[in-house]
Design a protein around this motif. Structure first.
Motif, PDB file in Angstrom:
ATOM      1  N   LEU A 140       0.848  -1.185   0.000  1.00  0.00           N
ATOM      2  CA  LEU A 140       0.000   0.000   0.000  1.00  0.00           C
ATOM      3  C   LEU A 140       0.888   1.241   0.000  1.00  0.00           C
ATOM      4  O   LEU A 140       2.102   1.159   0.184  1.00  0.00           O
ATOM      5  CB  LEU A 140      -0.894  -0.001   1.243  1.00  0.00           C
ATOM      6  CG  LEU A 140      -1.796  -1.216   1.453  1.00  0.00           C
ATOM      7  CD1 LEU A 140      -2.601  -1.059   2.745  1.00  0.00           C
ATOM      8  CD2 LEU A 140      -2.728  -1.426   0.269  1.00  0.00           C
ATOM      9  N   ALA A 141       0.272   2.387  -0.190  1.00  0.00           N
ATOM     10  CA  ALA A 141       1.013   3.651  -0.123  1.00  0.00           C
ATOM     11  C   ALA A 141       1.400   3.935   1.319  1.00  0.00           C
ATOM     12  O   ALA A 141       0.726   3.514   2.254  1.00  0.00           O
ATOM     13  CB  ALA A 141       0.163   4.786  -0.672  1.00  0.00           C
ATOM     14  N   ASP A 142       2.501   4.656   1.501  1.00  0.00           N
ATOM     15  CA  ASP A 142       2.915   4.974   2.867  1.00  0.00           C
ATOM     16  C   ASP A 142       2.366   6.333   3.283  1.00  0.00           C
ATOM     17  O   ASP A 142       2.442   7.311   2.549  1.00  0.00           O
ATOM     18  CB  ASP A 142       4.445   4.938   3.003  1.00  0.00           C
ATOM     19  CG  ASP A 142       5.131   6.092   2.309  1.00  0.00           C
ATOM     20  OD1 ASP A 142       5.425   7.091   2.990  1.00  0.00           O
ATOM     21  OD2 ASP A 142       5.366   6.018   1.087  1.00  0.00           O
ATOM     22  N   GLY A 143       1.797   6.372   4.470  1.00  0.00           N
ATOM     23  CA  GLY A 143       1.280   7.623   5.017  1.00  0.00           C
ATOM     24  C   GLY A 143       0.244   8.271   4.117  1.00  0.00           C
ATOM     25  O   GLY A 143      -0.632   7.614   3.555  1.00  0.00           O
ATOM     26  N   ILE A 144       0.359   9.594   3.981  1.00  0.00           N
ATOM     27  CA  ILE A 144      -0.503  10.314   3.051  1.00  0.00           C
ATOM     28  C   ILE A 144       0.274  10.621   1.772  1.00  0.00           C
ATOM     29  O   ILE A 144      -0.061  11.533   1.024  1.00  0.00           O
ATOM     30  CB  ILE A 144      -1.064  11.612   3.681  1.00  0.00           C
ATOM     31  CG1 ILE A 144       0.072  12.531   4.134  1.00  0.00           C
ATOM     32  CG2 ILE A 144      -1.993  11.285   4.845  1.00  0.00           C
ATOM     33  CD1 ILE A 144      -0.398  13.926   4.502  1.00  0.00           C
ATOM     34  N   SER A 145       1.310   9.828   1.526  1.00  0.00           N
ATOM     35  CA  SER A 145       2.098   9.969   0.308  1.00  0.00           C
ATOM     36  C   SER A 145       1.360   9.317  -0.864  1.00  0.00           C
ATOM     37  O   SER A 145       0.587   8.377  -0.673  1.00  0.00           O
ATOM     38  CB  SER A 145       3.458   9.292   0.466  1.00  0.00           C
ATOM     39  OG  SER A 145       4.095   9.689   1.667  1.00  0.00           O
ATOM     40  N   PRO A 146       1.615   9.780  -2.094  1.00  0.00           N
ATOM     41  CA  PRO A 146       1.024   9.119  -3.267  1.00  0.00           C
ATOM     42  C   PRO A 146       1.638   7.738  -3.477  1.00  0.00           C
ATOM     43  O   PRO A 146       2.725   7.439  -2.977  1.00  0.00           O
ATOM     44  CB  PRO A 146       1.407  10.054  -4.428  1.00  0.00           C
ATOM     45  CG  PRO A 146       1.896  11.315  -3.808  1.00  0.00           C
ATOM     46  CD  PRO A 146       2.418  10.948  -2.455  1.00  0.00           C
ATOM     47  N   MET A 147       0.951   6.898  -4.240  1.00  0.00           N
ATOM     48  CA  MET A 147       1.548   5.636  -4.648  1.00  0.00           C
ATOM     49  C   MET A 147       2.755   5.924  -5.529  1.00  0.00           C
ATOM     50  O   MET A 147       2.774   6.877  -6.298  1.00  0.00           O
ATOM     51  CB  MET A 147       0.539   4.785  -5.409  1.00  0.00           C
ATOM     52  CG  MET A 147      -0.349   3.958  -4.504  1.00  0.00           C
ATOM     53  SD  MET A 147       0.541   2.733  -3.500  1.00  0.00           S
ATOM     54  CE  MET A 147       0.965   1.500  -4.727  1.00  0.00           C
ATOM     55  N   HIS A 148       3.767   5.081  -5.400  1.00  0.00           N
ATOM     56  CA  HIS A 148       5.006   5.283  -6.148  1.00  0.00           C
ATOM     57  C   HIS A 148       4.721   5.436  -7.648  1.00  0.00           C
ATOM     58  O   HIS A 148       4.034   4.610  -8.249  1.00  0.00           O
ATOM     59  CB  HIS A 148       5.951   4.101  -5.948  1.00  0.00           C
ATOM     60  CG  HIS A 148       6.289   3.846  -4.521  1.00  0.00           C
ATOM     61  ND1 HIS A 148       6.371   4.846  -3.576  1.00  0.00           N
ATOM     62  CD2 HIS A 148       6.591   2.691  -3.858  1.00  0.00           C
ATOM     63  CE1 HIS A 148       6.712   4.319  -2.405  1.00  0.00           C
ATOM     64  NE2 HIS A 148       6.830   3.021  -2.544  1.00  0.00           N
ATOM     65  N   GLY A 149       5.271   6.487  -8.228  1.00  0.00           N
ATOM     66  CA  GLY A 149       5.173   6.685  -9.664  1.00  0.00           C
ATOM     67  C   GLY A 149       3.919   7.374 -10.136  1.00  0.00           C
ATOM     68  O   GLY A 149       3.821   7.767 -11.305  1.00  0.00           O
ATOM     69  N   LYS A 150       2.934   7.541  -9.257  1.00  0.00           N
ATOM     70  CA  LYS A 150       1.694   8.192  -9.682  1.00  0.00           C
ATOM     71  C   LYS A 150       1.722   9.709  -9.542  1.00  0.00           C
ATOM     72  O   LYS A 150       0.862  10.394 -10.074  1.00  0.00           O
ATOM     73  CB  LYS A 150       0.504   7.619  -8.894  1.00  0.00           C
ATOM     74  CG  LYS A 150       0.115   6.220  -9.338  1.00  0.00           C
ATOM     75  CD  LYS A 150      -1.281   5.862  -8.859  1.00  0.00           C
ATOM     76  CE  LYS A 150      -1.742   4.568  -9.487  1.00  0.00           C
ATOM     77  NZ  LYS A 150      -3.162   4.272  -9.162  1.00  0.00           N
TER      78      LYS A 150
END
Length: 799
Positions: free
Chosen positions: A675-685
């Motif tokens: 899953l995404a970490d924290g309130i960070s975007p998904m990698h590469g998105k």
């Protein structure tokens, strides 16, 4: 800044060369004490157990040390806490050797293994973990077993101490344990015959306080005696003088009030060490070190007793001692909390209790110490407000650019209002500290369980959405895990999707409260904490242990995970099913059930065509705010045995294992992916650069998240080099904070360097990176966690 001294360099090298091991000595001593005190009041048993431990455990003083005191027989070794849990230690020892793990490896010899086996029979059925599992309602057990909403399964429920607090070090520095003991004696005198109500509980509590205060003083005097004996045989005149001063320090503190900066450092360390020996909880956070330690530094400098350079060396010695603290976790937990983390958060800057800038010379010395020592502890943070001096900004960013992932940045202009909204007093709120990863709390006055490791599980928002669009059925197992709320094939409007998500979230928030409250009650009954109660206000005055709600503020902090996954999945449903009507809900649900098998073109279209969180696109950002807000509002309506709940949005690094148990999702994830970490975007998105990412993150309601939010970024060193890079970073953080962001952290390291570290770990044994709300030695991380860090979008330009 002063460079690292030869002494500190030797201590640092010795630390890095020492492999972590498992130490059974604490387990043996605690077990004997429990056997000797069967039937006595639990708070007395706990006090006697600690006293026996402090009287009998092996102690040592290493060459070059200026601040002394050890957690185990060898530095970096992890003690065992059998009173909390034990079965998993036996199972791993026999089946998945600690020394052969992918991450957080520990050496263990055959003698230690045999000792551990020999203690099992006594603890079988008596451990905290055993009692909690017997207390849990069956429906809550099923919610844990079947849903994948929570971090752990049934065997892993509450396997350690809670931790997650920032004690009042000032109390011990100013009063000493003798002062706390005198307070308890006075309370007993006023109590007289304990004839009313719960007076007998107070009677036993105050007697336990007296006992541990004496034990703490005696523990230090053991070191004083050892230092004098070592001095008698020491041929180096300088070291002889140091050992005699160390002996004098330990004879005086922590029993009495500290008189000098060196004594204050030693007293601070003894309290930190005692708290770690009492309980296996982590995130015991030093908090506002530059505030409560500054009077001792300023006095000594004024009187010519210390130089700035020597004070910095003392602090650097202290930083290495903080790094020596260690903890053994189950192998599954190392995938969520890898790198031997202890989350000892120490913050500088911010405001005073009367609202003035709190920055002082010690603030800068602490930052320089972290830059010199280059270890993962303490986890240093900077509090930022509208009055933060530019010099502190520059120093903090200078340290950040060294590639340690520290310091993290916290916004007073959001955190203070968020804590005030929880009915806390202004002066206490201005004096907040960061606990563990990202959790704000009133230092010394708040016992606010938070996180998801010894106390409560992390909570998966994507799991709730998965169940919402599949009639409460787990996609991977086919088990009915949540209430029947319809599925995506039958929904006729986007509002029905949202309603199903609300119902699933409410169901699992309710069970989350049940689970956490059971754990809370069990801790009250079985593992009171008299040493911690000495340093949390006003436990001694009230006669109530910290675990039973003796502090001024009591709360339970929660951690929601996967905000951007839910936002992107909802965005895909809204766009493709209801707005554009290009695909039916049945088609998308079928693709998920097949894990996108044979549907790669559809998956690619979903990924490319969905408005995604992290790009300053209100289509997705508003869904992120809504989905997170549902969880937060439901959470803050819960009440625990000690007080209210406080929501937060961060995963530590549990986003990785929490993805293992999830089916495919409509953000394009395949089953089992992180899953995404924290309130960070998904990698590469996050395609539109860091400014767009920060704007999306600011769209989440940070004020309701009084237990903290976490935002991760990763910069290539070239993107932030020079004065221009520093000013650009400062501008970006200021803008995010002006837009009501709560927290920001980032790595300054290239993916190329991290790849090389994977291939050549011995070359990079001291490489520290930001993992989640903490930094860790990169080469000690689980490979999946290493990959997660490498795959974060690498920002190569910051305009």
């Amino acid at each position: 800044m002063n460079g690292i001294t030869e002494r500190v360099h030797r201590l640092q090298e010795r630390y890095l060369a020492t492999p972590p091991a498992i130490d059974a000595e604490r387990a043996v001593i605690i077990t004997r004490s429990y056997q000797e005190t069967e039937g006595e009041p639990m708070v007395i048993r706990r006090a006697k157990a600690l006293k026996k431990l402090l009287n009998e455990m092996t102690i040592w003083i290493a060459d070059d040390e200026l601040v002394i005191g050890n957690q185990a027989k060898v530095a970096r070794s992890a003690p065992i806490f059998p009173e909390f849990s034990y079965n998993w230690i036996i199972e791993e020892m026999e089946n998945e050797p600690f020394e052969k793990r992918d991450a957080d490896r520990f050496l263990i010899d055959e003698e230690t293994k045999e000792t551990i086996r020999g203690l099992f029979d006594y603890w079988d059925g008596k451990k905290l973990n055993d009692i909690i599992l017997r207390m849990l309602p069956e429906e809550s057990k099923k919610a844990i077993e079947n849903s994948g909403v929570y971090t752990f399964g049934i065997p892993e429920v509450a396997i350690s101490g809670v931790g997650h607090y920032s004690p009042n070090y000032k109390t011990i520095l100013e009063k000493g344990f003798s002062g706390v003991k005198n307070d308890a004696l006075e309370q007993l005198k006023q109590l007289g015959i304990p004839r009313d109500g719960r007076d007998i509980e107070k009677y036993h509590f105050w007697n336990a306080i007296i006992m541990v205060c004496d034990a703490a003083a005696g523990f230090a005097k053991r070191y004083a005696k050892m230092a004098r004996e070592m001095a008698a045989g020491e041929k180096d005149a300088n070291r002889k003088t140091e050992l005699l001063q160390i002996a004098g320090n330990c004879d005086w503190v922590p029993e009495n009030p500290a008189r000098t900066f060196w004594e204050a450092c030693q007293s601070f360390w003894f309290l930190q060490l005692l708290l770690q020996l009492e309980s296996s909880g982590h995130s015991v956070s030093p908090g506002r070190f530059d505030q409560y330690m500054y009077p001792y530094y300023a006095k000594d400098v004024k009187e010519g007793l210390i130089t700035k350079e020597y004070a910095q060396e003392l602090i650097e010695c202290l930083w290495i001692k903080l790094s020596e603290i260690n903890k053994i976790r189950p192998i599954g937990a190392t995938k969520a909390f890898g790198g031997y983390p202890m989350f000892q958060n120490l913050c500088v800057g911010g405001q005073t209790r009367d609202g003035r800038d709190a920055t002082n010379e010690l603030s800068y010395i602490c930052l320089d110490a972290s830059m010199n020592v280059k270890l993962h502890q303490p986890s240093i943070s900077v509090r930022i407000w509208n009055g933060t001096p530019e010099q502190l900004w520059f120093k903090a960013i200078e340290v950040k650019k060294q590639g340690l992932g520290m310091p993290a940045f916290y916004n007073d202009e959001v955190i203070i209002p968020a804590l005030l909204n929880r009915a806390k007093e202004l002066a206490d709120v201005r004096d907040y500290a960061i606990v563990g990863c990202v959790e704000p709390g009133c230092q010394g006055y708040e016992y606010g369980w938070s996180g998801g490791t010894g106390d409560a599980p992390f909570f998966s928002l994507p799991a709730c959405l998965e169940l919402a669009i599949n009639n409460g059925v787990n996609l991977l197992t086919g088990v009915q895990a949540g209430p029947a709320t319809g599925d995506l094939a039958s929904f006729t409007s986007f509002e029905e999707v949202k309603e199903a998500y609300v119902k699933q979230t409410q169901y699992f928030v309710d069970h989350f409260a049940v689970i956490t409250n059971v754990v809370d009650l069990a801790h009250m009954q079985l593992v009171p904490l008299p040493i911690l109660s000495c340093a949390m206000e006003p436990c001694v005055e009230r006669g109530v242990d910290v675990s039973a709600g003796g502090t001024k503020y009591n709360s339970t902090g929660t951690a929601g995970v996967g905000v951007s996954n839910v936002a992107d999945a909802l965005s895909a449903i809204k766009k493709f099913v209801f707005d554009d009507q290009k695909y039916s809900g049945a088609e998308l649900l079928s693709a998920l059930k097949s894990n996108w098998e044979g549907k790669e073109a559809l998956r690619s279209e979903i990924i490319a065509g969905t408005p995604s969180y992290g790009n300053d696109d209100s289509y997705a950002d508003e869904l992120a705010r809504w989905a997170a807000g549902v969880y937060c509002k439901q959470t803050e309506e819960c009440t625990g045995p000690r007080g209210p709940y406080s929501p937060g949005l961060y995963p530590v690094s549990a986003n990785i294992p929490m993805g293992y148990g999830r089916g495919a999702s409509l953000d394009g994830r395949k089953a089992g992916e992180s899953l995404a970490d924290g309130i960070s975007p998904m990698h590469g998105k996050d395609k539109n650069g860091p400014t767009a990412t920060l704007n999306s993150a600011a769209a989440v309601d940070h004020l309701i998240n009084s237990n903290g939010t976490l935002l991760n970024l990763k910069f290539h060193p070239s993107a932030v080099e020079g004065d221009n890079g520093t000013r650009n970073l400062m501008s970006a953080i200021k803008t995010f904070f002006d837009n009501k962001g709560l927290h920001l952290q980032f790595n300054v390291v290239s993916s190329k360097t991290l790849r090389d570290a994977q291939k050549n770990p011995n070359k990079y044994r001291g490489l520290v990176v930001r993992v989640a709300g903490y930094s860790a030695l990169f080469v000690g991380l689980d490979p999946a966690l290493q990959e997660d860090i490498i795959e974060r979008t690498e920002i190569t330009e910051l305009a």
